[in-house]
Design a protein around this motif. Sequence first.
Motif, PDB file in Angstrom:
ATOM      1  N   MET A 193       0.821  -1.215   0.000  1.00  0.00           N
ATOM      2  CA  MET A 193       0.000   0.000   0.000  1.00  0.00           C
ATOM      3  C   MET A 193       0.841   1.244   0.000  1.00  0.00           C
ATOM      4  SD  MET A 193      -3.296  -0.248   2.370  1.00  0.00           S
ATOM      5  CE  MET A 193      -3.677  -1.851   2.977  1.00  0.00           C
ATOM      6  N   VAL A 194       1.887   1.225   0.792  1.00  0.00           N
ATOM      7  CA  VAL A 194       2.764   2.404   0.858  1.00  0.00           C
ATOM      8  C   VAL A 194       3.362   2.683  -0.510  1.00  0.00           C
ATOM      9  CG1 VAL A 194       4.937   3.266   1.764  1.00  0.00           C
ATOM     10  CG2 VAL A 194       3.308   2.135   3.287  1.00  0.00           C
ATOM     11  N   VAL A 195       3.873   1.641  -1.100  1.00  0.00           N
ATOM     12  CA  VAL A 195       4.507   1.818  -2.412  1.00  0.00           C
ATOM     13  C   VAL A 195       3.485   2.238  -3.445  1.00  0.00           C
ATOM     14  CG1 VAL A 195       5.712   0.621  -4.262  1.00  0.00           C
ATOM     15  CG2 VAL A 195       6.378   0.216  -1.899  1.00  0.00           C
ATOM     16  N   ALA A 196       2.301   1.678  -3.352  1.00  0.00           N
ATOM     17  CA  ALA A 196       1.267   2.071  -4.323  1.00  0.00           C
ATOM     18  C   ALA A 196       0.942   3.540  -4.174  1.00  0.00           C
ATOM     19  CB  ALA A 196       0.017   1.226  -4.108  1.00  0.00           C
ATOM     20  N   ALA A 197       0.931   4.002  -2.966  1.00  0.00           N
ATOM     21  CA  ALA A 197       0.651   5.425  -2.748  1.00  0.00           C
ATOM     22  C   ALA A 197       1.733   6.279  -3.379  1.00  0.00           C
ATOM     23  CB  ALA A 197       0.555   5.701  -1.250  1.00  0.00           C
ATOM     24  N   ALA A 233      -8.667  -1.364   7.876  1.00  0.00           N
ATOM     25  CA  ALA A 233      -8.743   0.076   8.184  1.00  0.00           C
ATOM     26  C   ALA A 233      -7.801   0.853   7.275  1.00  0.00           C
ATOM     27  CB  ALA A 233      -8.388   0.297   9.658  1.00  0.00           C
ATOM     28  N   ALA A 234      -6.602   0.330   7.151  1.00  0.00           N
ATOM     29  CA  ALA A 234      -5.626   1.035   6.303  1.00  0.00           C
ATOM     30  C   ALA A 234      -6.130   1.118   4.867  1.00  0.00           C
ATOM     31  CB  ALA A 234      -4.286   0.302   6.361  1.00  0.00           C
ATOM     32  N   GLN A 235      -6.770   0.061   4.415  1.00  0.00           N
ATOM     33  CA  GLN A 235      -7.307   0.046   3.053  1.00  0.00           C
ATOM     34  C   GLN A 235      -8.287   1.190   2.844  1.00  0.00           C
ATOM     35  OE1 GLN A 235      -6.781  -2.043   0.440  1.00  0.00           O
ATOM     36  NE2 GLN A 235      -8.664  -2.346  -0.692  1.00  0.00           N
ATOM     37  N   VAL A 236      -9.193   1.317   3.779  1.00  0.00           N
ATOM     38  CA  VAL A 236     -10.197   2.376   3.619  1.00  0.00           C
ATOM     39  C   VAL A 236      -9.561   3.744   3.726  1.00  0.00           C
ATOM     40  CG1 VAL A 236     -12.244   3.410   4.595  1.00  0.00           C
ATOM     41  CG2 VAL A 236     -12.093   0.932   4.389  1.00  0.00           C
ATOM     42  N   ILE A 237      -8.718   3.912   4.725  1.00  0.00           N
ATOM     43  CA  ILE A 237      -8.163   5.247   4.965  1.00  0.00           C
ATOM     44  C   ILE A 237      -7.206   5.647   3.859  1.00  0.00           C
ATOM     45  CG2 ILE A 237      -6.686   6.617   6.497  1.00  0.00           C
ATOM     46  CD1 ILE A 237      -7.779   4.898   8.801  1.00  0.00           C
ATOM     47  N   VAL A 238      -6.238   4.757   3.599  1.00  0.00           N
ATOM     48  CA  VAL A 238      -5.160   5.147   2.670  1.00  0.00           C
ATOM     49  C   VAL A 238      -5.618   5.011   1.233  1.00  0.00           C
ATOM     50  CG1 VAL A 238      -2.872   4.509   1.829  1.00  0.00           C
ATOM     51  CG2 VAL A 238      -3.346   4.563   4.291  1.00  0.00           C
ATOM     52  N   TYR A 239      -6.073   3.812   0.891  1.00  0.00           N
ATOM     53  CA  TYR A 239      -6.372   3.544  -0.500  1.00  0.00           C
ATOM     54  C   TYR A 239      -7.604   4.314  -0.949  1.00  0.00           C
ATOM     55  CZ  TYR A 239      -3.804   0.253  -3.375  1.00  0.00           C
ATOM     56  OH  TYR A 239      -2.922  -0.312  -4.226  1.00  0.00           O
ATOM     57  N   ALA A 240      -8.708   3.975  -0.345  1.00  0.00           N
ATOM     58  CA  ALA A 240      -9.947   4.604  -0.813  1.00  0.00           C
ATOM     59  C   ALA A 240      -9.992   6.064  -0.454  1.00  0.00           C
ATOM     60  CB  ALA A 240     -11.153   3.871  -0.212  1.00  0.00           C
ATOM     61  N   VAL A 290     -13.367   2.748  -6.181  1.00  0.00           N
ATOM     62  CA  VAL A 290     -13.634   2.955  -4.744  1.00  0.00           C
ATOM     63  C   VAL A 290     -14.536   1.858  -4.218  1.00  0.00           C
ATOM     64  CG1 VAL A 290     -14.610   4.515  -3.033  1.00  0.00           C
ATOM     65  CG2 VAL A 290     -13.268   5.425  -4.910  1.00  0.00           C
ATOM     66  N   GLY A 291     -15.509   1.496  -5.017  1.00  0.00           N
ATOM     67  CA  GLY A 291     -16.396   0.404  -4.617  1.00  0.00           C
ATOM     68  C   GLY A 291     -15.636  -0.893  -4.433  1.00  0.00           C
ATOM     69  N   VAL A 292     -14.737  -1.176  -5.344  1.00  0.00           N
ATOM     70  CA  VAL A 292     -13.926  -2.397  -5.222  1.00  0.00           C
ATOM     71  C   VAL A 292     -13.166  -2.379  -3.925  1.00  0.00           C
ATOM     72  CG1 VAL A 292     -11.944  -3.590  -6.200  1.00  0.00           C
ATOM     73  CG2 VAL A 292     -13.715  -2.728  -7.700  1.00  0.00           C
TER      74      VAL A 292
END
Lengths: 612, 127, 166
Positions: free
Chosen positions: B68-72, C54-61, C34-36
């Motif tokens: 995730m970090v790298v993707a960011a 949690a990290a997925q929602v916060i960081v990614y989405a 975002v839905g995915v």
Amino acid sequence: MQHLWLIPTLPLAGFLLNGIAGRRSSKAMINIVAIGSVLLSFIWVVKTLMALGDLDQTYIERYFTWIQSGALNVGFDFAVDRLTAIMLLVVTGVGSLIHIYAIGYMAHDEGYYRFFAYLNLFMFFMLILVLAANYLLLFVGWEGVGLCSYLLIGFYFLKRSATDAGNKAFIVNRIGDFGFSLAMFLIFRNFESLDFGTVFAAAAQKPEALLTTIGLLLLVGACGKSAQIPLYVWLPDAMAGPTPVSALIHAATMVTAGVYMVARSAAIYTHAPAALHMVALIGLLTAFFAATIGLLQNDIKKVFAYSTVSQLGYMFLGAGVGAFSAGIYHLVTHAFFKALLFLGAGSVIHALSGEQDLRNMGGLRHKIPVTFWTMMCAAVAIAGVPPFSGFYSKDSILLAAYHHAPWMYWVGVITAGMTAFYVFRAMFLAFFGTYRGHEHPHESPPVMTVPLAILAVLSLAGGYFAKVPEFLGKLFPTAEEPHDITLVAISVIAGLAGIALAYLFHVARPGLADSLTHNFTLYRLVYNKYFVDEIYDAAIVRPVVDGSRTVLWKGVDAGLIDGAVNGIGSNARGLGGLLKLFQSGNIRSYATWVVFGSVFVIVALAVAGGLR
Amino acid sequence: MSGVPVSWYLLLSAVLFALGVAGFLFRRNVITVFMSIELMLNAVNLSFVTFSYQLRQVNGHLFTFFVMVVAAAEAAVGLAIILTVFKNRGTLNIDEVSSMKDELPREPEQPVKTVETVDITGPLVKT
Amino acid sequence: MDVFLFLLFAIIAVVCAINVVVQTHPISSAISLVGVMGSLAVLYLLLGAEFIAAAQVIVYAGAIMVLFVFVIMLLNAGSEVRRGRSIVVQLLGVPLLIAFLGLMAYFVQRLYPSAASVKFGAFRGGTALAVGRALFTQYLLPFEVTSVLILIAIVGAIVLARKELD
């Protein structure tokens, strides 16, 4: 330690000095270096020979091991025995005189320093040849003098005829060298050494067939260098070089290397009578053949060139009938009078500002008297008129020939008559009668006439005083032949008859010669040297050259080799063109290839059992 | 029976990854291509977490974290690059960003020159 | 219960993913993505990965997709116009996809027999405590390196996207 190495090294130093620094040196400097080196070499020869005394034993100086490879052990060794002593004196002595003469002759020519550099280089190689104590070192000198001959014949390199003649000399020599090389291979194979001492000591025990083969192969080499049949064709063409070159190389020294080599290998030849007989046959045939051609030549240098070939034939005849010392004796006297004839001819050419055709000369004996009288000395010597030097040497050969096979004596006598005829024909055409040219003849400067005079004295009396046959008799023991006064008389009469005939045709009745030639159908054949050059060209040269051009050059070189190399290049280019299609510039196709590649890698790993 | 077989999770991951690859190959808009890449990364994350569950270890979660970090970071820089490309080329169509394509007219093939040699073997006999 | 949840959110994920690929306007693709991510976060929870969810929602989405949307709006990207695709992609793309899918399914089936199953709550090692402990002990070096990586990314992004200095 007599420091024999100084003898060839002094001319070598002269070559290096003149070659490197000569272009910017003054003429005086070049002269001093060139003449000085050869004269010093001559003085050193004299000093060494006086110090060595009797020379009953061969005096050897070994310097260093040149080649050490398996069974082949060749040292850089010099050896002096009586034969060497004579050759050294002739080479350095006559060489010095010709060098001095050349100062005057070449004074107006381009490349003055280059000429003397080459001349010194030639002296170096010739001395190596003469001093060598083994066949390989002799061969070094052999090749070296061939090289210098090429360089000096083609000295006027802007003339196509000169460069062609240089090529011809070198190439024909190479054919002879091939025979020489084969002989050396055989010698090494069977004697396991190339050293003269070792080989000659073991020669008696070897089978005769082997010695005959070696002797014949050595003869091939000698034919190339000494211009015998069938490899004589280069010598007349070599007259394109400057006259001092013709005198030194093609009369006195280089062409005698073949005779020297045969004499040196006497131990082999005496045990191979068939080869020795072949030597005599070829020598006799060449002597006769060349004399017939010399009868009709119009260029003064060509007359003497064919005379040289003929006289070399005499030397081979002498060696071939077992009279090695007679052959060498003739070598010495021939060096004197032939060098003198050539130098004199050079003086005539110089006097006439380049004219060489006998038909445009005449009546010169009043205009250039010194040249005339000195050349006359040489002419009577070569004609075998007693008591001059040529008479003694030629006669000892003819005598030995008679005791070997009488028919050889008769052919030799006829040749002697022809010799006298053509030499005196040249003399009469050049010096008697009225002058037929348009130049203003003037006598040559003393730097040219003094060597002529010295050589004249040597031609008249030198052979007699040196007592060469007795000197060499220790080296070449021959059976004592009774001195048959009849045979001697016949040969002398033949010589005088030749002179008389020449006088008849060219002084008393000048028109007689021309009328005879028109009735004589053989005339055209002989005048064109029996078309030998043309036959060689058609039978040997053209096929080789054309074959090389079509097969080797266009077929193999341009087609195969260039094709292969260019083919590699074009194949690489084709492959690159193919690979270039990957670089389409389209990002999506790149992406496709990435996916494709990763699928392939995964499959490969799975197949190889990577993924459990 | 009340569990989900692990293989189903992995299959889902595979399907998402495949869809990501499809989008990566078929879409022309460069931002959509980027989003397909993010989809692929997410599919892989699911794989990692599944294996982490199966092995009862937390290491898989760590891997996911780093991905995730790298993707960011990659998204940030990648989008900056897209901005620059848009500024310079004025298009978001990756098919049009192809100036590396060899479109110059090709010059005709030069035949390989053989060296011309001068024939010096003239008649050797001077008559 | 697990199965139902899994199936629900899996289908949502797949449908949204297909939408990402198929939609013409990038904004639609972004929202689908975002839905995915959201459905994936639920699946993580089912797998016991609380922190990651949690990290997925916060960081990614929450961060990355917002960035995407910003850029789409900044560039005013319009709908994609369907035009001819390159031959290579057309010919190779679909078979490759199917091959890929097939490979994946095959290996998955081979490696993991259906006996193992996922139950919600069976794995309690995905807490923030566990993740943090591993992060700062065993994975300290990668952690520091990724910090530097983020710094580089920030610098790079700023340099690339700034206005030209006149």
